[in-house]
Design a protein around this motif. Structure first.
Motif, PDB file in Angstrom:
ATOM      1  N   ASN A   1     -13.487  57.692 -51.950  1.00 54.11           N
ATOM      2  CA  ASN A   1     -13.534  56.808 -53.122  1.00 54.11           C
ATOM      3  C   ASN A   1     -14.429  55.601 -52.862  1.00 54.11           C
ATOM      4  O   ASN A   1     -15.262  55.235 -53.684  1.00 54.11           O
ATOM      5  N   ASN A   2     -14.226  55.009 -51.696  1.00 55.90           N
ATOM      6  CA  ASN A   2     -15.023  53.836 -51.334  1.00 55.90           C
ATOM      7  C   ASN A   2     -16.504  54.180 -51.240  1.00 55.90           C
ATOM      8  O   ASN A   2     -17.368  53.425 -51.686  1.00 55.90           O
ATOM      9  N   THR A   3     -16.794  55.330 -50.650  1.00 53.91           N
ATOM     10  CA  THR A   3     -18.180  55.785 -50.502  1.00 53.91           C
ATOM     11  C   THR A   3     -18.811  55.993 -51.876  1.00 53.91           C
ATOM     12  O   THR A   3     -19.939  55.564 -52.135  1.00 53.91           O
TER      13      THR A   3
ATOM     14  N   LYS B   1     -17.907  54.627 -54.714  1.00 55.94           N
ATOM     15  CA  LYS B   1     -18.109  53.322 -55.357  1.00 55.94           C
ATOM     16  C   LYS B   1     -19.393  52.672 -54.849  1.00 55.94           C
ATOM     17  O   LYS B   1     -20.173  52.124 -55.620  1.00 55.94           O
ATOM     18  N   PHE B   2     -19.569  52.748 -53.533  1.00 55.08           N
ATOM     19  CA  PHE B   2     -20.763  52.162 -52.920  1.00 55.08           C
ATOM     20  C   PHE B   2     -22.025  52.827 -53.477  1.00 55.08           C
ATOM     21  O   PHE B   2     -22.999  52.153 -53.844  1.00 55.08           O
TER      22      PHE B   2
ATOM     23  N   VAL C   1     -22.440  54.407 -56.307  1.00 52.34           N
ATOM     24  CA  VAL C   1     -22.631  54.032 -57.717  1.00 52.34           C
ATOM     25  C   VAL C   1     -23.210  52.627 -57.803  1.00 52.34           C
ATOM     26  O   VAL C   1     -24.191  52.380 -58.511  1.00 52.34           O
ATOM     27  N   ASP C   2     -22.597  51.699 -57.045  1.00 52.50           N
ATOM     28  CA  ASP C   2     -23.070  50.304 -57.067  1.00 52.50           C
ATOM     29  C   ASP C   2     -24.536  50.197 -56.663  1.00 52.50           C
ATOM     30  O   ASP C   2     -25.247  49.312 -57.125  1.00 52.50           O
TER      31      ASP C   2
ATOM     32  N   ARG D   1     -13.878  64.451 -53.050  1.00 55.39           N
ATOM     33  CA  ARG D   1     -13.024  63.364 -53.559  1.00 55.39           C
ATOM     34  C   ARG D   1     -11.937  63.913 -54.472  1.00 55.39           C
ATOM     35  O   ARG D   1     -10.767  63.560 -54.358  1.00 55.39           O
TER      36      ARG D   1
END
Ligand SMILES: [Fe+2]
Ligand SMILES: [Fe+2]
Length: 188
Positions: free
Chosen positions: A161-163, A165-166, A168-169, A182
């Protein structure tokens, strides 16, 4: 089964550089700790950790050239997300240059960047060791460390999830394998 990887240290260090090499040693040690917790073959964890970034060639053109020379077929996904190439090339080097035949070790190297659905414990351990090794410093790393010691699947879900998000950001192309992974770990 005994691996003697000491003999390849210099070659790998020269290929990936000192900084990245020191990272691989930390990943090896972190993988060993996790292997002890989850009763995974400790030697395999050390070997996979040590070799996971053995093809992390920094120069993009050099990486592509090396991939071609090693016979790695560059997929559309690899062209769009070149940061995944070193994982696939690493598994080829592990097999062809360093004599690793164990499929689980080779898969742990191949999928250490993207993850995938239904990973073996060794694959999860290498993915997570890479994510939480002691010099990693990002929002959530402490949570990831706690989870990795408690529950591999929950840690994978958190890390993926964190990956995502990173990625996408940073407006980065996302390989479907990571999205599938995921969703897989959401259900675990
Ligand atoms: Fe890597
Ligand atoms: Fe790494």
């Amino acid at each position: 089964m005994t691996y003697n990887l000491k003999q390849y240290e210099k070659e790998i260090r020269d290929r990936i550089g000192e900084k990245r090499f020191l990272h691989t040693l930390r990943v090896r040690d972190t993988a060993l700790e996790l292997a002890k917790i989850y009763e995974v073959d400790q030697e395999k964890a050390e070997v996979a950790g040590f070799l996971h970034d053995c093809a992390k060639i920094r120069d993009h053109d050099e990486l592509i050239k090396s991939a071609n020379e090693a016979g790695l077929l560059l997929t559309k996904e690899m062209i769009k997300a070149p940061q995944i190439i070193h994982s696939y090339l690493g598994a080829i080097y592990a097999r062809d240059l360093y004599g690793i035949e164990d499929e689980d070790i080779l898969n742990a190297i191949t999928y250490h960047t993207t993850g995938r659905a239904n990973m073996s414990d060794l694959e999860k351990i290498i993915f997570l060791a890479d994510y939480i090794e002691p010099m990693r410093n990002f929002d959530g790393v402490e949570r990831a460390r706690q989870l990795a010691k408690k529950d591999l699947d929950a840690a994978m879900y958190f890390a993926l999830n964190n990956t995502l998000k990173f990625l996408v950001d940073h407006d980065t192309y996302i390989v479907p394998t990571t999205v599938t992974a995921r969703n897989y770990y959401k259900e675990c």
